[in-house]
Write a protein that holds these residues in place. Structure first.
Motif, PDB file in Angstrom:
ATOM      1  N   LEU A   1      -8.202  -2.790  -1.792  1.00 37.02           N
ATOM      2  CA  LEU A   1      -9.147  -2.110  -0.909  1.00 37.02           C
ATOM      3  C   LEU A   1      -8.415  -1.299   0.159  1.00 37.02           C
ATOM      4  N   THR A   2      -7.336  -1.860   0.692  1.00 32.88           N
ATOM      5  CA  THR A   2      -6.528  -1.118   1.665  1.00 32.88           C
ATOM      6  C   THR A   2      -5.918   0.118   1.025  1.00 32.88           C
ATOM      7  N   LEU A   3      -5.481  -0.025  -0.233  1.00 34.76           N
ATOM      8  CA  LEU A   3      -4.943   1.108  -0.985  1.00 34.76           C
ATOM      9  C   LEU A   3      -5.999   2.197  -1.133  1.00 34.76           C
ATOM     10  N   ALA A   4      -7.217   1.795  -1.501  1.00 28.25           N
ATOM     11  CA  ALA A   4      -8.291   2.774  -1.693  1.00 28.25           C
ATOM     12  C   ALA A   4      -8.539   3.560  -0.417  1.00 28.25           C
ATOM     13  N   VAL A   5      -8.555   2.863   0.724  1.00 27.36           N
ATOM     14  CA  VAL A   5      -8.789   3.538   2.000  1.00 27.36           C
ATOM     15  C   VAL A   5      -7.693   4.557   2.275  1.00 27.36           C
ATOM     16  N   SER A   6      -6.433   4.173   2.051  1.00 31.34           N
ATOM     17  CA  SER A   6      -5.318   5.085   2.334  1.00 31.34           C
ATOM     18  C   SER A   6      -5.304   6.260   1.370  1.00 31.34           C
ATOM     19  N   VAL A   7      -5.638   6.006   0.100  1.00 31.91           N
ATOM     20  CA  VAL A   7      -5.657   7.088  -0.889  1.00 31.91           C
ATOM     21  C   VAL A   7      -6.705   8.130  -0.526  1.00 31.91           C
ATOM     22  N   PHE A   8      -7.878   7.672  -0.100  1.00 32.88           N
ATOM     23  CA  PHE A   8      -8.930   8.629   0.231  1.00 32.88           C
ATOM     24  C   PHE A   8      -8.682   9.331   1.545  1.00 32.88           C
ATOM     25  N   ALA A   9      -8.006   8.654   2.464  1.00 26.91           N
ATOM     26  CA  ALA A   9      -7.614   9.330   3.701  1.00 26.91           C
ATOM     27  C   ALA A   9      -6.583  10.419   3.386  1.00 26.91           C
TER      28      ALA A   9
ATOM     29  N   LEU B   1     -10.371   4.716  -8.316  1.00 30.16           N
ATOM     30  CA  LEU B   1     -10.116   3.659  -7.342  1.00 30.16           C
ATOM     31  C   LEU B   1     -11.355   3.408  -6.496  1.00 30.16           C
ATOM     32  N   LEU B   2     -12.001   4.505  -6.095  1.00 30.86           N
ATOM     33  CA  LEU B   2     -13.198   4.357  -5.276  1.00 30.86           C
ATOM     34  C   LEU B   2     -14.335   3.735  -6.066  1.00 30.86           C
ATOM     35  N   TYR B   3     -14.519   4.172  -7.316  1.00 30.31           N
ATOM     36  CA  TYR B   3     -15.557   3.568  -8.154  1.00 30.31           C
ATOM     37  C   TYR B   3     -15.278   2.081  -8.350  1.00 30.31           C
ATOM     38  N   ALA B   4     -13.990   1.754  -8.599  1.00 28.79           N
ATOM     39  CA  ALA B   4     -13.611   0.352  -8.801  1.00 28.79           C
ATOM     40  C   ALA B   4     -13.855  -0.456  -7.525  1.00 28.79           C
ATOM     41  N   MET B   5     -13.513   0.149  -6.373  1.00 29.51           N
ATOM     42  CA  MET B   5     -13.718  -0.530  -5.099  1.00 29.51           C
ATOM     43  C   MET B   5     -15.200  -0.829  -4.875  1.00 29.51           C
ATOM     44  N   MET B   6     -16.055   0.151  -5.175  1.00 30.81           N
ATOM     45  CA  MET B   6     -17.485  -0.051  -4.993  1.00 30.81           C
ATOM     46  C   MET B   6     -18.038  -1.057  -5.997  1.00 30.81           C
ATOM     47  N   LEU B   7     -17.520  -1.035  -7.229  1.00 29.69           N
ATOM     48  CA  LEU B   7     -17.960  -2.000  -8.239  1.00 29.69           C
ATOM     49  C   LEU B   7     -17.569  -3.419  -7.843  1.00 29.69           C
ATOM     50  N   ILE B   8     -16.332  -3.575  -7.373  1.00 29.22           N
ATOM     51  CA  ILE B   8     -15.868  -4.894  -6.917  1.00 29.22           C
ATOM     52  C   ILE B   8     -16.776  -5.399  -5.797  1.00 29.22           C
ATOM     53  N   ALA B   9     -17.104  -4.515  -4.864  1.00 28.90           N
ATOM     54  CA  ALA B   9     -17.960  -4.901  -3.745  1.00 28.90           C
ATOM     55  C   ALA B   9     -19.349  -5.315  -4.222  1.00 28.90           C
ATOM     56  N   LEU B  10     -19.914  -4.548  -5.151  1.00 21.62           N
ATOM     57  CA  LEU B  10     -21.258  -4.867  -5.662  1.00 21.62           C
ATOM     58  C   LEU B  10     -21.274  -6.216  -6.376  1.00 21.62           C
ATOM     59  N   VAL B  11     -20.225  -6.464  -7.187  1.00 23.67           N
ATOM     60  CA  VAL B  11     -20.134  -7.752  -7.878  1.00 23.67           C
ATOM     61  C   VAL B  11     -20.023  -8.886  -6.859  1.00 23.67           C
ATOM     62  N   GLY B  12     -19.182  -8.678  -5.838  1.00 24.65           N
ATOM     63  CA  GLY B  12     -19.011  -9.698  -4.812  1.00 24.65           C
ATOM     64  C   GLY B  12     -20.291  -9.992  -4.055  1.00 24.65           C
TER      65      GLY B  12
ATOM     66  N   THR C   1       0.832  -1.204   0.000  1.00 26.29           N
ATOM     67  CA  THR C   1       0.000   0.000   0.000  1.00 26.29           C
ATOM     68  C   THR C   1       0.864   1.250   0.000  1.00 26.29           C
ATOM     69  N   ALA C   2       1.921   1.252   0.795  1.00 21.90           N
ATOM     70  CA  ALA C   2       2.813   2.411   0.873  1.00 21.90           C
ATOM     71  C   ALA C   2       3.475   2.689  -0.478  1.00 21.90           C
TER      72      ALA C   2
END
Length: 589
Positions: free
Chosen positions: A416-424, A269-280, A184-185
């Motif tokens: 997903l961890t990357l997305a959280v850190s990027v948005f923070a 990244l956020l859109y992709a994260m939400m799309l991945i979650a919806l598919v899952g 992530t870093a």
């Protein structure tokens, strides 16, 4: 199937809210596409600069999201999924969306100025200064909270006793076969470089948005692959110092260099994260039972849990997933200075909040799949959350695609961890830029446009370098505390700010003769919930410190106590001034 029904119900209700309630608000307030926005009237290339709607949507959404809609709903899940679902949906449509849209509209009709200036126009100079002081206290907590979150997602795990006994030493610098945090870093570091390059090519070399976006997305894939093979390992103090230096620089440079391109790219990244979650969620609804995956979070667990009674704890803890005062600072601090046309105010101000509420629902579903690992209940039926919300979110969504020993699981967890850190990080430098604006405003007199116009010591205090440096240093020092010592206080302050922002916009709308009745219930409710929570915090801290001698000398406890008391006093004064303004306007009519 329960998780899928929860998600579908939320999406349908949020969409209906956007189409009908959002459009009604725009009509009531008089959104005018023909009216010039501050981004065009006051363009300076640094803070005031019109952005394309997709780019500004990326900035605004990324900035308001942060880690809030993930941390909040997951921790509030101790009450069960029904209360969190209802508050995310109802709060998003009638509370958070109202505040965000209203704040943005008020700012673009006031030269892109902050909530403080809006308060000044309706409640006077003293109220403005008190609000700025209150907002700066909130921003300190924002910086501290997200510095803590980002440093935690970058931090290399400590060596175990067995590893130390075998003579192993901690690695620092670039490492091969990295852990999730090291990955992530590395990706986050490369992402910053990518954003600067994107900004240079689109704003200085004239590359069109579409081809630049395609190349940017491919580059994101490339740096993700790189990060999975090469990571960065540093200790906590080093990460906090580096993060502090980054947000200080990012908040001072022109928006086209970092803020606009990074936020735009990070939104994918956020859109992709939400799309991945919806598919899952969709796949798990039909195959989960066969794979041993179950959504086992109870619908309702009780009125009082480890974080306190449902009122006010639920509404404070969910925070950004339903309503967040920080959003009003973003809307009036950076977004209003980049909006190219009023017609986009509903999409960006109101729409972004509803998307964030959807993310809050996704977070709720994620904890539902791993509740046995992160939620515990004692013999008295009291539920408590344990562990990291970001970890719970990543594990919950990744589990939908495979067991924890598969490469797919590990890759999705890293993303997903990357997305959280990027948005923070996005929220961090936006908060720092906002603190620069507001710190300068605090020391400027009437007629002074910038720190260069100020005299004497006020010129030093209003200087962007001074305000930025002070806020970053204080925020990073507090960021070294445990997140639990900051988040509860941040939640209270953040929601209290929402109540004050709602009150400020309502007062301004009344002053210019627009309908403001839709603000009455949200304002009263948010102020009641947050002031109640602050009283609970103060009483609890005093009680713990008197019972525990060690706690009485812990500076973290004193910090929370003093902050809570100061914000409570400032808020009460502002509320009294707001009530006086309301009755004064009513008397005129």
């Amino acid at each position: 199937m329960t998780a899928l029904l929860i998600m579908l119900a939320a999406l349908v209700l949020l969409f209906i809210g956007y189409v009908f309630y959002g459009s009604w608000l725009a009509k009531q307030w008089g959104i005018d596409p023909a009216k010039k926005t501050p981004a065009l009237e006051k363009e300076d290339g640094v803070d005031y600069l019109a952005a394309k709607p997709a780019v500004l949507m990326g900035h605004h959404f990324s900035s308001i999201a942060g880690a809030g809609p993930i941390n909040g709903p997951i921790q509030a899940a101790v009450f069960g999924w029904v209360p969190v679902f209802l508050w995310c949906v109802i709060g998003g449509i009638f509370f958070g969306g109202l505040q965000d849209f209203g704040s943005l509209f008020a700012s673009i009709r006031n030269d892109g100025k902050s909530v403080g200036e809006i308060i000044r126009s309706s409640m006077g100079k003293t109220s403005k200064r008190l609000f700025i002081i209150f907002a700066l206290l909130v921003l300190i907590l924002v910086i501290a909270s997200f510095v803590n979150v980002v440093a935690s997602t970058f931090l290399t795990p400590a060596l175990t006793a067995e590893e130390l006994a075998s003579g192993a030493k901690a690695q620092f610098g670039f490492v091969l076969k990295p852990s999730g945090n090291q990955t992530t870093a590395m990706i986050s570091f490369c992402f910053i470089i990518l954003a600067v390059l994107y900004g240079f090519f689109t704003n200085r070399l004239g590359v069109k948005t579409l081809p630049a976006t395609i190349v940017g997305i491919l580059a994101i894939v490339g740096i993700v692959v790189l990060g999975l093979h090469v990571g960065i390992a540093l200790n906590r103090v080093t990460w906090i110092c580096l993060i502090g230096a980054y947000i200080a620089i990012a908040s001072l440079i022109p928006v086209w260099i970092m803020l606009q391109p990074r936020d735009y790219l990070s939104s994918f990244l956020l859109y992709a994260m939400m799309l991945i979650a919806l598919v899952g969620i969709f796949v798990a609804a039909f195959t989960g039972n066969a794979r041993g995956i179950a959504f086992d979070l109870p619908a309702f667990t009780g009125w009082k849990q480890s974080i306190g009674p449902m009122f006010p704890a639920l509404f404070i803890t969910v925070a950004c997933g339903a309503c967040s005062g920080f959003h009003s600072l973003i809307a009036t601090g950076t977004t209003s200075k980049q909006l190219d046309n009023e017609r986009n105010a509903k999409k960006i101000g109101y729409g972004s909040m509803l998307i964030e509420s959807a993310l809050g629902i996704i977070s709720l579903i994620a904890i539902g799949y791993v509740s046995k690992n992160f939620l515990s209940v004692n013999e008295n039926g009291i539920w408590a959350f344990k562990g990291s919300p970001s970890t719970a979110f990543g594990n919950g969504i990744a589990l939908l695609f495979g067991s924890s020993d598969t490469n797919v699981y590990k890759t999705i967890t890293a993303l997903l961890t990357l997305a959280v850190s990027v948005f923070a990080l996005t929220s961090l430098d936006s908060a720092t830029r906002l603190s620069r604006f507001m710190f300068s405003e605090l020391f400027l007199s009437d007629g002074e446009e910038s720190w260069k116009d100020a005299k004497g010591v006020r010129k030093l205090l209003a200087n962007p370098l001074f305000g930025t440096g002070l806020m970053v240093v204080i925020g990073c020092i507090l960021g070294g505390l445990k997140l639990s010592a900051i988040w509860g206080l941040f939640g209270s302050a953040n929601q209290l700010l929402a109540g004050i922002a709602l009150m400020a916009v309502a007062a301004w709308l009344g002053q210019i003769g627009k309908n403001n009745k839709m603000f009455i219930i949200p304002t009263v409710f948010m102020l009641a919930a947050t002031l109640t929570q602050l009283v609970f915090t103060i009483v609890t801290k005093i009680s713990n410190m008197t019972k525990n001698l060690q706690g009485a000398f812990a500076w973290g406890n004193w910090f929370q106590l003093i902050f809570a008391a100061a914000m409570g006093v400032l808020a009460i004064i502002l509320v009294i001034e707001g009530i006086r303004t309301f009755f004064a306007e009513t008397a005129k009519k």
